[in-house]
Design an enzyme around this catalytic site. Structure first.
Site, short mmCIF file in Angstrom:
data_model
loop_
_atom_site.label_atom_id
_atom_site.label_comp_id
_atom_site.label_asym_id
_atom_site.label_seq_id
_atom_site.Cartn_x
_atom_site.Cartn_y
_atom_site.Cartn_z
N GLU A 151 2.24 -0.21 -4.65
CA GLU A 151 1.26 0.77 -5.12
C GLU A 151 1.84 2.17 -5.04
O GLU A 151 2.41 2.56 -4.02
CB GLU A 151 0.00 0.71 -4.26
N ASP A 162 0.82 -1.20 0.00
CA ASP A 162 0.00 0.00 0.00
C ASP A 162 0.87 1.27 0.00
O ASP A 162 1.78 1.39 0.82
CB ASP A 162 -0.86 -0.02 1.28
O1 TEU Z 1 -4.74 3.98 -1.62
C1 TEU Z 1 -3.85 5.03 -1.89
C2 TEU Z 1 -4.47 6.30 -2.17
O2 TEU Z 1 -3.74 7.27 -2.31
C3 TEU Z 1 -5.95 6.38 -2.28
O3 TEU Z 1 -6.40 7.03 -1.17
C4 TEU Z 1 -6.32 7.05 -3.50
O4 TEU Z 1 -5.69 8.29 -3.60
C5 TEU Z 1 -7.78 7.31 -3.59
O5 TEU Z 1 -8.50 6.19 -3.21
C6 TEU Z 1 -8.17 7.64 -4.99
O6 TEU Z 1 -8.79 8.88 -4.97
C7 TEU Z 1 -4.36 3.03 -0.70
C8 TEU Z 1 -5.46 2.00 -0.55
O7 TEU Z 1 -5.62 1.31 -1.76
C9 TEU Z 1 -6.70 2.69 -0.08
O8 TEU Z 1 -7.79 1.82 -0.02
C10 TEU Z 1 -6.41 3.27 1.27
O9 TEU Z 1 -7.50 4.03 1.70
C11 TEU Z 1 -5.17 4.16 1.25
O10 TEU Z 1 -4.08 3.58 0.56
C12 TEU Z 1 -4.70 4.40 2.66
O11 TEU Z 1 -4.19 3.21 3.18
#
Ligand code: TEU
Ligand code: CA
Length: 545
Positions: A243, A201
């Site tokens: 990610e 993540d």
């Molecule tokens: O997502 C990374 C993230 O930056 C997201 O918040 C993204 O910007 C947004 O959903 C799109 O507008 C990861 C995870 O996949 C997400 O589910 C989590 O909320 C986030 O990290 C925090 O851990």
């Protein structure tokens, strides 16, 4: 090609546990539920599952706020269930890839409890603290990703702490070697239980330099990833997917070039963001621009052709349903779902299927704030509202791009609650479940599910699909996706009409081909020998060897 890593021929399947399958009628998906559905995954032929967080968590951000990295959320099951899942999946040649959420923990993690109670606790320095300014103010006016200030006052600690995403997700201090040691030990503990890898993540945030306000791809990032490799990954035959919302074509090889010893690949989002509004991002819908979309997708194919490896996806738990976003959820749902799958799965890289995508599940339509489950949508409504965005505009953005769209229960059959639960589901089932469900798809020889099964199989069986060189064709065509893959003397031509209209397309010479029709979603095609008339959302692939 036989010495290529296993994950270069495999397709990944993302399970978001809360909404996959409930086994005990409490309305919440769980690990025994996943185990009971493993045959669906082996029918599809996927090589591994990316399991979104199932760890202990207060679920403020649906598991992306972990309170114990070595335990399972009680509503999802137990560590024994997890071991059983790994073993049962293993019997079907499916690896389990866990989600590694270590940019931050939950504010309910015992580390954070200890940290805020005692300045001298060793855990204090596991987090990022700052003294108040002369007037009690925070160190900066930085905003959190899910709305509100990123610096949060902690009364007990008498300091501010950083919560880059939300106050419930305090950032971990990666500069502390003791914290890094905790993470490496935890990763090894999971590897020893038999998992096949980690999806990491927001990994590009861990190298941040807070003093200088450099968050994404900060100065320490690659040192930490290399240390991670030395301490946990080296010598293990596992897959790692980092990610990153900031990674570019230029920086991607730093993570995933083979000789760098960091990760297998990254999840990048430039093709997704190419469709977002310049100022209001995903909250202000914009008409789909195929040329911009192709420029990103194809640009990444070229950028990582020789160094690194691509991940391929259009959906996940943070994104809308792809058939609603890029296809046609109405009249051409079947055909457009297949067209999008063709585009994604025949490029070079490791494709990912998000649960329900393989049956063409669609977005939901929300009307009221109290229907929102996602803290991002709730938090950002307040932010956007302050910036002058009205409710109708915001709601349209949520219904097009919001995260709750992909978080509704998987639709297994036409029974009540779509076979997801015998109880009351934690989030509404999409109203179209009687028509859109796995059981119905299983009976369709030319259905979406069958198409996905074919695509997964092609990647396993044909070297050209897994390893062929990618060449883009017709970059500026506003309606058609076309590309060529080559391997030695072999060629694979892929053509997709990305609209609900009949389109004529005059393929350039290098796309002219006679061969074996690998798949075709409207009529069989075995040659491209002149101008083509493509039916709405038609897609096909021809292999010449
Ligand atoms: O997502 C990374 C993230 O930056 C997201 O918040 C993204 O910007 C947004 O959903 C799109 O507008 C990861 C995870 O996949 C997400 O589910 C989590 O909320 C986030 O990290 C925090 O851990
Ligand atoms: Ca349950």
């Amino acid at each position: 090609m036989t010495d290529a890593p296993w994950w270069q021929r495999a397709v990944g399947y993302q399970i978001w546990p809360r909404s996959f399958q409930d086994s005990n009628g409490d309305g919440i998906g769980d690990l025994p539920g996943i185990i009971s559905r493993l045959d669906h995954l082996s029918d599809l032929g996927v090589g591994f599952v990316w399991l979104s967080p199932a760890y202990a968590s207060p679920q403020a951000d649906m598991g992306y706020d972990i309170s114990d990295y070595r335990d399972i959320a009680p509503e999802y099951g137990t560590l024994d269930d997890m071991d059983r899942l790994i073993a049962e999946a293993g019997k079907r040649d499916i690896g389990i890839v866990m989600d590694l959420v270590v940019n931050h923990s939950s504010d309910k993690h015992h580390w954070f409890e200890a940290a805020r109670n005692d300045r001298n606790a060793p855990e204090r320095d596991y987090y990022i603290w700052a003294d108040p300014g002369p007037d009690g103010e925070p160190p900066s006016s930085l905003r959190a990703c899910f709305g509100g200030p990123a610096w949060n006052w902690c009364e007990r600690a008498q300091q501010y702490y950083l919560g880059y995403f939300s106050p419930f997700q305090p950032d971990l201090n990666w500069r502390n070697p003791a914290l890094r040691r905790e993470i490496w030990d935890m990763m090894n503990w999971w590897f020893d239980r038999g998992i096949a890898g980690f999806r990491m993540d927001v990994i590009s945030l861990i190298g941040k330099d807070v003093e200088n306000e450099v968050f994404e791809e900060g100065p320490f990032l690659h040192d930490y990833l290399q240390e991670m490799h030395r301490e946990t990954l080296r010598g293990r035959d596992v897959v790692t997917i980092g990610e990153s919302w900031s990674v570019s074509r230029e920086t991607a090889p730093l993570y995933c070039a083979k000789d760098r010893d960091e990760l297998s690949m990254v999840f990048q989002f430039n093709h997704i963001k190419s469709q977002w509004h310049d100022v209001h991002g995903k909250w202000k819908p914009k008409p789909f621009d195929l040329v911009a979309f192709k420029e990103e997708l194809f640009g990444w194919q070229t950028a990582l052709a020789d160094e690194g490896w691509n991940s391929l996806f259009l959906s996940n738990h943070d994104l809308p349903r792809q058939v609603s976003k890029y296809g046609d959820a109405g009249e051409y749902r079947q055909r457009s779902a297949k067209a999008l799958a063709t585009v994604t799965h025949l490029m070079k890289g490791t494709p990912f299927i998000y649960q329900g995508e393989e049956i063409g599940m669609t977005n939901i339509q929300l009307e009221r704030l109290d229907q929102f489950r996602d803290l991002e949508a709730i938090g950002l409504w307040h932010e956007e509202h302050e910036r002058g965005v009205d409710w109708e505009t915001f709601l349209a953005g949520v219904n097009e791009n919001g995260r709750d769209n992909t978080r509704t229960p998987v639709q297994w059959d036409a029974s009540d609650s779509a076979g997801f639960t015998t109880g009351h589901p934690w989030i509404e089932v999409n109203a179209n479940y009687r028509e859109v469900n796995v059981a119905a798809e299983r009976d369709r020889a030319d259905g979406i599910l069958a198409h996905y099964r074919d695509l997964v199989k092609l990647r396993r069986e044909r070297d050209i699909v897994a390893f062929g060189r990618f060449e883009s064709v017709a970059d500026n065509h506003p309606q058609v996706v076309a590309y060529l893959r080559t391997l030695g003397d072999e060629r694979l031509a892929v053509v997709v009409n990305m609209t609900g209209e009949e389109v004529t397309f005059d393929p350039p010479q290098r796309l002219r081909i006679v061969g074996e029709g690998l798949l075709a979603t409207v009529e069989p095609r075995e040659a491209i020998d002149g101008p083509l008339t493509l039916a709405p959302w038609e897609s096909f692939a021809i292999h010449a060897r």
